[in-house]
Design a protein around this motif. Structure first.
Motif: not given
Length: 382
Positions: A184-188, A296-299
Motif C-alpha cells: 500500500h504505497l501512497p499516490k503517486p 515513512k516519508d508519506a506518513r
C-alpha cells in the motif's frame, strides 16, 4: 651317529672293508686249495702275511676315519650352535620389527577407523541433504506447491522489510484477480502488486539440455513462458486509478534471475516496456527497503499538521517555562536580600551581647545604676 654316504672318507673306508672281505674270501679259498695242493703252502703263507698287513692298514685307516668323523661331528656341532645363535638373533630382530610394525599398523587402523567414522557421518549428512534437495525438487515440480513456496518466501521477505499494516497478502483487486502481495504505497505511485509465481519447467529443461538442439528448444520455451507470464502480470495487476503503473515479478531463485539477465536481456527490456520489474530475493529486499522509505516519508507528510500543532504547543510551553523561571529568579533574589538583612541583624545582636557580657556592674552605684540604664536608649534592631 649316522654316516654320510656322500662323504669321500666314508666311501673310502667302505671300499677298503669290501677289499679286505674279498681278500679274506680269497684267503679262505686258498686255504681250502692248500689242503688239495700242498706246493702252494708257501705262497699262501705269503698271502696271509699280506692279508695281515692289509688288516693292519685297515685298522689304521679305521682309526683315521674315526678321528675325522669326530672332528667333523665337533665342527658340525659348532656350526649348528652358531646357526642357532644367528637364528635366535634374527628371530629377536624380526620380533621387535614385527612388534613395531604391529603398533604402527594398530595406530594406522585407529586413524583409518576415525576417518571412516567421519566419512560415515559426512555420508549421512549428504544423504540427508540429498533427501532435502529431492523434497525441494518435488515441491518445485508442481505448479501449486511451487506457487506456495514462492508466496512463503515472499511473505518472509516482505514481513522483514515493511510494517505489517503496509501490505496485504493475497489481496483481491477490483477486476477479481488476486495478487500474491499488495504493498500500500501512497499516490503517486499507488499500491503495487507482487506476483510470486515463476515458470520453472523451461529453466529445468534448459539445465538438463545436452545437445545444441535441445538447448535451443529449451531457450525458446523459456522465452515464450516468461514473456507470457510478464504479459499476464501486466494485464492482471496494473489497473489505472487503482494500482501503481507497474508490478513486480518475484523469482524465488537467484539462479533463474541470473540466467534471465545473462542470456535473455530482450525479456528484461520487454519487461521494462510492460512495466513489469523482475526481482530476486536480494533485489526484492532492496526494493522493499526503498518502499519503506517512501512509506515513512508519506506518513511524515500526513502527520505534518499534527506535528505543527505539537510544535506550537511546545513553543507555548516553553514561554510558560520562561515566565516561571523569571518568577523563580525573582523569588531567589528576594530570598538572598532577606538572608542578607537577617545576617545584618544577627551581627548587631551579637555585638550587643558581647558589650553586655563585658559591662562591669560593680563600678556603678546601686542607686544610680538603674538610672544609668534607663538613661540609655536601646538601639533599634534591624
Amino acid at each position: 651317529m649316522t654316516l654320510d654316504l656322500t662323504d669321500p672318507w666314508v666311501l673310502a673306508a667302505g671300499g677298503a672293508g669290501i677289499l679286505v672281505l674279498l681278500l679274506l674270501l680269497i684267503l679262505h679259498a686258498a686255504l681250502k686249495s692248500a689242503r688239495i695242493a700242498a706246493p702252494l703252502a708257501g705262497q699262501m703263507a705269503q698271502l696271509g702275511q699280506r692279508v695281515q698287513a692289509l688288516s693292519d692298514g685297515q685298522q689304521h685307516l679305521a682309526g683315521g676315519l674315526h678321528h675325522v668323523s669326530d672332528a667333523q661331528a665337533r665342527a658340525q656341532t659348532q656350526m649348528l650352535g652358531l646357526m642357532e645363535q644367528r637364528l635366535a638373533d634374527v628371530a629377536d630382530s624380526m620380533g621387535e620389527a614385527l612388534e613395531g610394525s604391529a603398533v604402527r599398523t594398530a595406530r594406522s587402523l585407529g586413524d583409518l577407523h576415525a576417518r571412516l567414522e567421519a566419512i560415515d557421518k559426512a555420508q549421512a549428512n549428504i544423504e540427508k541433504l540429498s533427501g532435502d534437495v529431492l523434497s525441494l525438487q518435488d515441491i518445485l515440480s508442481n505448479k501449486q506447491t511451487r506457487g506456495a513456496f514462492g508466496e512463503i518466501q515472499l511473505h518472509d521477505i516482505v514481513a522483514q522489510a515493511l510494517p505489517s499494516d503496509s501490505y496485504t497478502m493475497q489481496a483481491t483487486l477490483s477486476n477479481g484477480k488476486r495478487a500474491d502481495c499488495l504493498v500500500h504505497l501512497p499516490k503517486p505511485p499507488g499500491p503495487i502488486a507482487i506476483d510470486a509465481k515463476f515458470p520453472l519447467e523451461p529453466y529445468e529443461a534448459l539445465r538438463a539440455a545436452e545437445t545444441e538442439g535441445e538447448k535451443q528448444e529449451a531457450r525458446r520455451m523459456m522465452r515464450a513462458a516468461i514473456r507470457h507470464h510478464m504479459r499476464a502480470i501486466a494485464e492482471k495487476y496494473i489497473l489505472e486509478g487503482e494500482t501503481a503503473e507497474g508490478a513486480l515479478m518475484f523469482l524465488p531463485s537467484e539462479a533463474v534471475y541470473a540466467e534471465l539477465h545473462a542470456n535473455f536481456p530482450d525479456l528484461v527490456r520487454e519487461g521494462f516496456a510492460l512495466r513489469v520489474w523482475v526481482v530476486s530475493p536480494t533485489t526484492c529486499m532492496a526494493t522493499l527497503n526503498t518502499m519503506r522509505a517512501v512509506l515513512k516519508d508519506a506518513r511524515m507528510k500526513e502527520q505534518a499538521g499534527a506535528i505543527r500543532r505539537e510544535l506550537a504547543m511546545l513553543c507555548r510551553d516553553l514561554d510558560l517555562l520562561g515566565g516561571r523561571v523569571e518568577n523563580l529568579d525573582r523569588h531567589f533574589a528576594q530570598a538572598v536580600k532577606d538572608v542578607a538583612e537577617i545576617r545584618t541583624s544577627a551581627d548587631k545582636a551579637t555585638r550587643r551581647a558581647r558589650r553586655l557580657d563585658n559591662f562591669d556592674f560593680e563600678e556603678v552605684a546601686p542607686e544610680t545604676a538603674p538610672q544609668r540604664l534607663t538613661d540609655r536608649q536601646p538601639e533599634r534592631l534591624g
